[in-house]
Scaffold this motif. Sequence first.
Motif, PDB file in Angstrom:
ATOM      1  N   THR A  11       3.473   2.238  -5.316  1.00 35.17           N
ATOM      2  CA  THR A  11       2.803   3.065  -4.313  1.00 35.17           C
ATOM      3  C   THR A  11       1.801   2.006  -3.699  1.00 35.17           C
ATOM      4  O   THR A  11       1.238   1.216  -4.539  1.00 35.17           O
ATOM      5  CB  THR A  11       1.794   3.943  -5.100  1.00 35.17           C
ATOM      6  OG1 THR A  11       2.738   5.105  -5.491  1.00 35.17           O
ATOM      7  CG2 THR A  11       0.726   4.793  -4.180  1.00 35.17           C
ATOM      8  N   LYS A  33      -2.388   5.221  -1.547  1.00 37.07           N
ATOM      9  CA  LYS A  33      -2.666   6.876  -1.666  1.00 37.07           C
ATOM     10  C   LYS A  33      -4.024   7.211  -1.321  1.00 37.07           C
ATOM     11  O   LYS A  33      -4.976   6.785  -1.784  1.00 37.07           O
ATOM     12  CB  LYS A  33      -2.590   6.967  -3.180  1.00 37.07           C
ATOM     13  CG  LYS A  33      -2.428   8.414  -3.575  1.00 37.07           C
ATOM     14  CD  LYS A  33      -2.001   8.687  -4.992  1.00 37.07           C
ATOM     15  CE  LYS A  33      -1.982  10.246  -5.400  1.00 37.07           C
ATOM     16  NZ  LYS A  33      -1.455  10.223  -6.763  1.00 37.07           N
ATOM     17  N   ARG A  59       0.563   9.230   1.277  1.00 41.67           N
ATOM     18  CA  ARG A  59       0.922   8.197   0.288  1.00 41.67           C
ATOM     19  C   ARG A  59       1.854   7.243   1.045  1.00 41.67           C
ATOM     20  O   ARG A  59       2.759   7.864   1.740  1.00 41.67           O
ATOM     21  CB  ARG A  59       1.291   8.906  -1.251  1.00 41.67           C
ATOM     22  CG  ARG A  59       1.439   7.510  -2.161  1.00 41.67           C
ATOM     23  CD  ARG A  59       1.855   8.450  -3.403  1.00 41.67           C
ATOM     24  NE  ARG A  59       3.400   8.322  -3.607  1.00 41.67           N
ATOM     25  CZ  ARG A  59       4.114   9.379  -3.907  1.00 41.67           C
ATOM     26  NH1 ARG A  59       3.595  10.519  -4.389  1.00 41.67           N
ATOM     27  NH2 ARG A  59       5.390   9.082  -4.056  1.00 41.67           N
ATOM     28  N   ASP A 115       4.668   4.657   0.000  1.00 43.27           N
ATOM     29  CA  ASP A 115       5.375   3.886  -1.133  1.00 43.27           C
ATOM     30  C   ASP A 115       6.344   2.589  -0.505  1.00 43.27           C
ATOM     31  O   ASP A 115       6.763   2.798   0.563  1.00 43.27           O
ATOM     32  CB  ASP A 115       6.363   4.881  -1.825  1.00 43.27           C
ATOM     33  CG  ASP A 115       5.688   5.773  -2.817  1.00 43.27           C
ATOM     34  OD1 ASP A 115       4.398   5.633  -2.855  1.00 43.27           O
ATOM     35  OD2 ASP A 115       6.352   6.758  -3.587  1.00 43.27           O
TER      36      ASP A 115
END
Length: 204
Positions: A15, A18, A22, A24
């Motif tokens: 990640t 966030k 979010r 990634d």
Amino acid sequence: MSFTRDDVDIISRETGFKGFYRLDVLNLRHRLFNGGWGPVLRRELFVRHDAVCVLPYDPWLDQVVLIEQVRIGALEKSDNPWMLELVAGLIDTDESPEEVAHREADEEAGLTLRSLHPITRYYPSPGGSDEFVHLYCALVDSRGVGGIHGLAEEGEDIRVSLWPREQALHALHSGRIDNAASIIALQWLQLNVDQLRAGAGDAP
């Protein structure tokens, strides 16, 4: 040749950010059409809850309900970032898409949906986002609908307006309506309007 999820090898996933949404960061490789595996790729994935979008349509008055609110994604590419859109919301609880549709119609437009007609489900931007959209048309009684709506605790300031179907289609063709869900739903409505009106029954 047909591939499955097993033909993508996710080497790592972290990640990177966030917040409300979010981001990634993935390192992955996938099988190639001509055989073997491709190189390791680094990709950023915008992670979102799935969404529900609803086009409210009054078959008795032949008009649609559209909402208007500011959208940060249009700030730098549009002279008017207040976009004409469908009623919409995210599936961020254990609600079904249909339950979200009814809740958002009430919160964003003061509407009671009489019936839901599934249009399609789709990925709006699968090259970099996992968002999945459930798209509906809903029959409504639009008499008295309008004004400013939205949840103050979520900072929503939503203007609700009624559009004769032909005027909404003109706004689509002129580029005034320029977001994917609204375009798809209005085109679907134009293809299915006769059937919807014939099956709506007597006016409420």
